[in-house]
Design a protein around this motif. Sequence first.
Motif, PDB file in Angstrom:
ATOM      1  N   GLY A   1       0.540  -1.365  -0.362  1.00 56.90           N
ATOM      2  CA  GLY A   1      -0.724   0.078   0.127  1.00 56.90           C
ATOM      3  C   GLY A   1       0.428   0.811   0.111  1.00 56.90           C
ATOM      4  O   GLY A   1       0.800   2.616  -0.555  1.00 56.90           O
ATOM      5  N   GLN A   2       2.494   1.289   0.053  1.00 57.88           N
ATOM      6  CA  GLN A   2       2.521   2.533   0.674  1.00 57.88           C
ATOM      7  C   GLN A   2       3.921   2.372  -0.078  1.00 57.88           C
ATOM      8  O   GLN A   2       5.146   3.174  -0.805  1.00 57.88           O
ATOM      9  CB  GLN A   2       4.040   2.491   1.883  1.00 57.88           C
ATOM     10  N   GLY A   3       3.789   1.656  -1.669  1.00 55.18           N
ATOM     11  CA  GLY A   3       4.598   1.184  -3.055  1.00 55.18           C
ATOM     12  C   GLY A   3       5.722   0.986  -2.244  1.00 55.18           C
ATOM     13  O   GLY A   3       6.553   0.982  -3.470  1.00 55.18           O
ATOM     14  N   ASP A   4       6.483   0.127  -0.939  1.00 49.33           N
ATOM     15  CA  ASP A   4       7.539  -0.590  -0.955  1.00 49.33           C
ATOM     16  C   ASP A   4       8.000  -2.300  -1.571  1.00 49.33           C
ATOM     17  O   ASP A   4       7.345  -2.680  -0.838  1.00 49.33           O
ATOM     18  CB  ASP A   4       7.466  -0.925   0.360  1.00 49.33           C
ATOM     19  N   LEU A   5       7.753  -2.054  -2.828  1.00 47.62           N
ATOM     20  CA  LEU A   5       7.581  -3.893  -3.456  1.00 47.62           C
ATOM     21  C   LEU A   5       9.438  -4.433  -2.984  1.00 47.62           C
ATOM     22  O   LEU A   5       8.942  -5.653  -2.868  1.00 47.62           O
ATOM     23  CB  LEU A   5       7.927  -3.369  -4.680  1.00 47.62           C
ATOM     24  N   THR A   6      10.167  -3.822  -2.256  1.00 46.04           N
ATOM     25  CA  THR A   6      11.233  -4.611  -1.861  1.00 46.04           C
ATOM     26  C   THR A   6      11.054  -4.809  -0.700  1.00 46.04           C
ATOM     27  O   THR A   6      11.020  -6.688  -0.225  1.00 46.04           O
ATOM     28  CB  THR A   6      12.030  -3.235  -1.710  1.00 46.04           C
ATOM     29  N   GLN A   7      10.348  -4.671   0.099  1.00 47.05           N
ATOM     30  CA  GLN A   7       9.838  -4.818   1.536  1.00 47.05           C
ATOM     31  C   GLN A   7       8.601  -6.317   1.391  1.00 47.05           C
ATOM     32  O   GLN A   7       7.995  -7.105   2.438  1.00 47.05           O
ATOM     33  CB  GLN A   7       8.977  -3.897   2.316  1.00 47.05           C
ATOM     34  N   LEU A   8       7.714  -5.692   0.141  1.00 46.79           N
ATOM     35  CA  LEU A   8       6.712  -6.633  -0.396  1.00 46.79           C
ATOM     36  C   LEU A   8       7.534  -8.084  -0.571  1.00 46.79           C
ATOM     37  O   LEU A   8       7.016  -9.171   0.277  1.00 46.79           O
ATOM     38  CB  LEU A   8       6.053  -6.167  -0.750  1.00 46.79           C
ATOM     39  N   GLY A   9       8.240  -8.001  -0.990  1.00 46.35           N
ATOM     40  CA  GLY A   9       9.054  -9.199  -1.877  1.00 46.35           C
ATOM     41  C   GLY A   9      10.051  -9.571  -0.463  1.00 46.35           C
ATOM     42  O   GLY A   9      10.405 -11.453  -0.710  1.00 46.35           O
ATOM     43  N   GLN A  10      10.560  -9.641   0.017  1.00 40.25           N
ATOM     44  CA  GLN A  10      10.849  -9.853   1.805  1.00 40.25           C
ATOM     45  C   GLN A  10       9.638 -10.686   2.104  1.00 40.25           C
ATOM     46  O   GLN A  10      10.093 -11.474   2.452  1.00 40.25           O
ATOM     47  CB  GLN A  10      11.581  -9.033   2.166  1.00 40.25           C
ATOM     48  N   ASP A  11       8.535 -10.144   2.766  1.00 44.06           N
ATOM     49  CA  ASP A  11       7.720 -10.548   3.275  1.00 44.06           C
ATOM     50  C   ASP A  11       7.176 -11.462   3.095  1.00 44.06           C
ATOM     51  O   ASP A  11       7.129 -12.823   3.430  1.00 44.06           O
ATOM     52  CB  ASP A  11       7.070  -9.005   4.083  1.00 44.06           C
ATOM     53  N   LEU A  12       7.206 -11.677   1.700  1.00 42.28           N
ATOM     54  CA  LEU A  12       6.123 -13.234   0.746  1.00 42.28           C
ATOM     55  C   LEU A  12       7.559 -14.532   0.524  1.00 42.28           C
ATOM     56  O   LEU A  12       7.188 -15.423   0.703  1.00 42.28           O
ATOM     57  CB  LEU A  12       5.959 -12.373  -0.846  1.00 42.28           C
TER      58      LEU A  12
END
Length: 210
Positions: free
Chosen positions: A139-150
């Motif tokens: 939601g904040q546009g942080d795709l790097t964090q999203l990838g790490q969490d996934l």
Amino acid sequence: MMQILAVLKTFIYLVSSSIFLPVLLLLSLLVIYMLVYTGHFFRLWIYRRRLHSGNPDLPSAVISGQIQACLPEHVVSVISRLSELDDPHRQVRVVNLLRDNEHALWQSLDRLKLIIRIGPGLGLIGTLIPMGTGLAALGQGDLTQLGQDLVVAFTTTVVGMSLGLLAYVFFTVQRRWVEQDIKAVELAAELLCSPNPRYPAVLDREAARP
């Protein structure tokens, strides 16, 4: 009302976040435990295969007293205790010993039963918690964090399911071993404690007792 709802949401989020580290720690400990248990399982498997390869007929082994060659040590120990029982309440003591032995054998599988349930459960919890933070990062546009969490989410799922499947395989095989051991002890109890003219060696041993 909105303030209470916000407080509850914050509280649930804190609870969810606080259990993520214990979940990862428990999964890591279970992985180490299952690695050690795998070695123990295959040692038992090889041991029982050797016993099975040289097995004489079980009734003949019980009658002749050569049970060490065809039965595991804990079963031999129980049968030896059965043969030593000699008092007016022998039947009651035999039944009690058989039940205690059966209970102990089934109880030895409790850890595997727990891991079958706990492993996938921890994997699911370890998946959903980082998925929440990953969606927040999206939601904040942080795709790097999203990838790490996934990555963390799907890894915990794989580990949890693998633990459950491995524990289920071990449990299935050892359940068959437990059933065989219980059957062997019950057969030995019948041969040793129920005089029968078809088993003269047993009768001779019973008659020789003071």
